[in-house]
Design an enzyme around this catalytic site. Structure first.
Site, short mmCIF file in Angstrom:
data_model
loop_
_atom_site.label_atom_id
_atom_site.label_comp_id
_atom_site.label_asym_id
_atom_site.label_seq_id
_atom_site.Cartn_x
_atom_site.Cartn_y
_atom_site.Cartn_z
N ASP A 155 1.08 -1.34 0.14
CA ASP A 155 0.10 0.01 -0.04
C ASP A 155 1.08 1.40 0.41
O ASP A 155 1.58 0.97 -0.01
CB ASP A 155 -1.07 -0.02 1.18
N ASP A 216 -10.88 2.98 -3.10
CA ASP A 216 -11.59 1.21 -1.96
C ASP A 216 -12.92 1.10 -2.61
O ASP A 216 -13.48 2.02 -3.11
CB ASP A 216 -11.39 1.58 -0.90
C1 GLA Z 1 -5.62 0.81 1.72
C2 GLA Z 1 -6.15 0.27 0.59
C3 GLA Z 1 -7.32 -1.04 1.00
C4 GLA Z 1 -6.59 -1.51 2.38
C5 GLA Z 1 -6.38 -0.53 3.71
C6 GLA Z 1 -5.82 -1.03 4.86
O1 GLA Z 1 -7.13 1.89 2.22
O2 GLA Z 1 -6.58 0.34 -0.83
O3 GLA Z 1 -7.13 -1.87 -0.15
O4 GLA Z 1 -5.92 -2.41 2.41
O5 GLA Z 1 -5.60 0.31 2.86
O6 GLA Z 1 -5.81 -0.18 5.85
#
Ligand code: GLA
Length: 452
Positions: A155, A216
Site C-alpha cells: 500500500d 477503495d
Molecule cells: C487502503 C487500501 C485498502 C486496504 C486499506 C487497509 O485503503 O486501498 O485496500 O488495504 O488501506 O488499511
C-alpha cells in the site's frame, strides 16, 4: 554466448518485471472489505483479523470448490502485525491474534494447495497505523520470503507522493533479490489519482504484477459504479497497458455482502471478467448464499476472465443507462477473432431495459458467423451471422454476458441445441430477483437464424 548474456540481461533490465507470475489475473480471497481492521476478537470472535479467519476462508475455498475454479490465494490485509518491530527491526505478527506466526499460517495454505498473500505499506505506517516498510525494505522483503509468502500487496499511505516512483521499484528489487517468486501488487497509481500526469502505466508494469489505481471499493452499487466509470473514462490508458503479468486492479469483489443484490453481483462479475481484472473476493464464504456462490463460480465467466490473451474489454457503446463492452478472446487467428460481449444496466432504479444487439454493430463482422453462448442464462444460441440481432431485457443494475466463438476456426463439440418452440427453458436464477425476464426463447428475437 559471452555477448548474449549481457544482451539478455539488458533486455530484462529494459522490459522490467518478468518474474513469470500472474500470467492470468490473480484469483483469491482478501479480508479488507468484509472484515476491515476489526481487531476485537472478544466481541467478534468469528469476524476479527486473526489466524482463524484466514484458516476458515482457506477451508471454505477448498470445501466450497472455489480452488478448483482458480480461486487459489488467501490474502491478509492490514492490521496483522504488532505495533512495534522487534529489536532487530523485524516485523512481528500480532502475538494474540496470530499465535502460530505467519510461516505456520503460510504452511496451512500450502498444505491445501493454496497461496498465501500478505499486506504491507511502503510508507512509515500502514493506512491502519501499523509499522510501514519505509527504510526497512530489504528486511521486510526477506522476512516475507522467509515466511513463504507468495503475494504482497504494498500500500502507499503515509509517504510522499514523490517517493512512489522510487519506493515501488526499490521494493521490487528487494523482492527479486530474495529469490522467492512473490507476486507484487502495488498501490502506486492509487495515490496519484490527483496527478494523472505522473501515472505512467508502462513504467509501473515494469515493476509490478498488478496495481490498484482508484478508490477503495465498498459493498454498495454506488461504489461499484464509481469504479466502472473511472475505468471507462481512462480505458485508452488502461487497455494498452493491461495483459499477462501486469493487471490493473479495480479492487475486490463484494459479491455476497449485505447491500449487493444478485443483479449487482452478476454485473460486478461480468464487468470484472470482461476486463480480465483480478478476481479477489472479500466476503464471508462461511455464510454466503448459494445464488451468490453461483455467480462467483460461473465457469464460462471465469473462462473469459482467465482467457490467455488477457485483453481488457473496451466500452464501445454508451447511453445514459446501458454500457456495451467487447473483448477479444481465444480462439482467434489473424483476422478471425472470437469475442466476449456484455451489456450493463447502470440504473438500479428504473425497470428492465430492452436492448437490441446487432452483431455487426459491435464488431462481430466475420461472414461465417459466431457460435453464441449466453453466459448467465447458460443457453447456446447457435450460429449467428453479423446481420443477426439478439434482443435482451436487462434487469435494473443487471447485465447480459455472451461469448462468441468465431465459426470459421471453431468447431463446437457436443453443444446443447434448443428448440425454437421450447417455451419451458429453466434459467439458473429463477427464484431470485435476478430472474431473467425471458419466459421463453422468443425473447431472443433473431433474424436469419442458421441451425447447427
Ligand atoms: C487502503 C487500501 C485498502 C486496504 C486499506 C487497509 O485503503 O486501498 O485496500 O488495504 O488501506 O488499511
Amino acid at each position: 554466448m559471452r555477448l548474449l548474456l549481457p544482451l539478455i540481461l539488458l533486455v530484462i533490465g529494459v522490459y522490467g518485471l518478468d518474474n513469470g507470475l500472474g500470467r492470468t489475473p490473480p484469483m483469491g480471497w482478501m479480508s479488507w472489505t468484509a472484515f476491515y481492521c476489526e481487531i476485537d476478537c472478544q466481541k467478534h470472535p468469528t469476524g476479527c483479523i486473526n489466524e482463524q479467519l484466514y484458516k476458515d476462508m482457506a477451508d471454505q475455498l477448498v470445501s466450497g470448490g472455489y480452488d478448483k475454479l482458480g480461486y487459489k490465494s488467501v490474502h491478509i490485509d492490514d492490521c496483522w502485525s504488532e505495533m512495534e518491530r522487534d529489536s532487530n527491526g523485524v516485523l512481528v505478527a500480532n502475538k494474540t491474534r496470530f499465535p502460530s506466526g505467519m510461516k505456520t499460517l503460510a504452511k496451512y495454505m500450502h498444505d491445501r494447495g493454496l497461496k498465501f498473500g500478505i499486506y504491507e505499506d511502503y510508507g512509515t505506517k500502514t493506512c491502519g497505523g501499523y509499522p510501514g516498510s519505509y527504510k526497512h525494505e530489504r528486511t521486510d522483503a526477506q522476512t516475507f520470503a522467509a515466511w513463504d509468502v507468495d503475494y504482497l500487496k504494498l500500500d502507499g499511505c503515509n509517504i510522499d507522493q514523490a517517493m512512489m516512483p522510487i519506493g515501488y521499484p526499490l521494493f521490487e528489487k528487494e523482492l527479486n533479490a530474495t529469490g522467492r517468486p512473490i507476486m507484487y501488487s502495488c498501490s502506486w497509481p492509487a495515490y496519484l489519482i490527483d496527478h494523472p500526469e505522473l501515472v505512467n502505466y508502462h513504467l509501473i508494469g515494469k515493476y509490478c504484477n498488478t496495481w490498484r489505481n482508484f478508490d477503495d471499493i465498498n459493498s454498495s452499487w454506488k461504489s461499484i459504479i464509481s469504479i466502472i466509470s473511472y475505468y471507462d473514462k481512462n480505458q485508452d490508458k488502461h487497455i494498452p497497458t493491461h495483459g499477462p503479468g501486469r493487471w490493473h486492479d479495480p479492487d475486490m469483489l463484494v459479491i455476497g455482502n449485505k447491500g449487493i443484490t444478485l443483479d449487482m453481483s452478476i454485473s460486478q462479475f461480468t464487468v470484472w471478467c470482461i476486463w480480465s481484472a483480478p478476481l479477489i473476493m472479500s466476503n464471508d464464504l462461511r455464510i454466503i448464499g448459494d445464488e451468490f456462490k453461483g455467480v462467483l463460480q460461473n465457469k464460462e465467466a471465469i473462462r473469459i476472465n482467465q482467457d490467455p490473451l488477457g485483453i481488457m474489454g473496451r466500452l464501445i457503446k454508451n447511453s445514459t443507462d446501458i454500457a456495451t463492452y467487447v473483448k477479444q478472446i481465444t480462439p482467434s487467428k489473424g483476422d478471425k477473432k472470437s469475442f466476449a460481449f456484455a451489456l450493463l444496466n447502470r440504473n438500479e432504479k428504473k425497470g428492465y431495459e430492452r436492448v437490441e444487439i446487432l452483431l455487426s454493430a459491435i464488431g462481430l463482422t466475420d461472414p461465417a458467423g459466431y457460435y453464441i453462448h449466453d453466459i448467465w442464462a447458460h443457453v447456446d444460441l447457435g450460429l449467428l451471422r453479423p446481420s443477426d440481432s439478439i434482443i435482451v431485457n436487462i434487469a435494473p443494475a443487471g447485465s447480459s454476458f455472451f461469448r462468441a466463438d468465431v465459426a470459421s476456426i471453431h468447431q463446437p463439440i457436443g453443444r446443447r441445441r434448443y428448440k425454437l418452440d421450447n417455451s419451458n427453458v429453466v434459467y439458473e436464477f429463477e427464484k431470485s430477483q435476478a430472474q431473467f425476464e425471458r419466459p421463453d426463447l422468443s425473447d431472443y428475437l433473431r433474424t436469419n437464424r442458421v441451425p447447427f
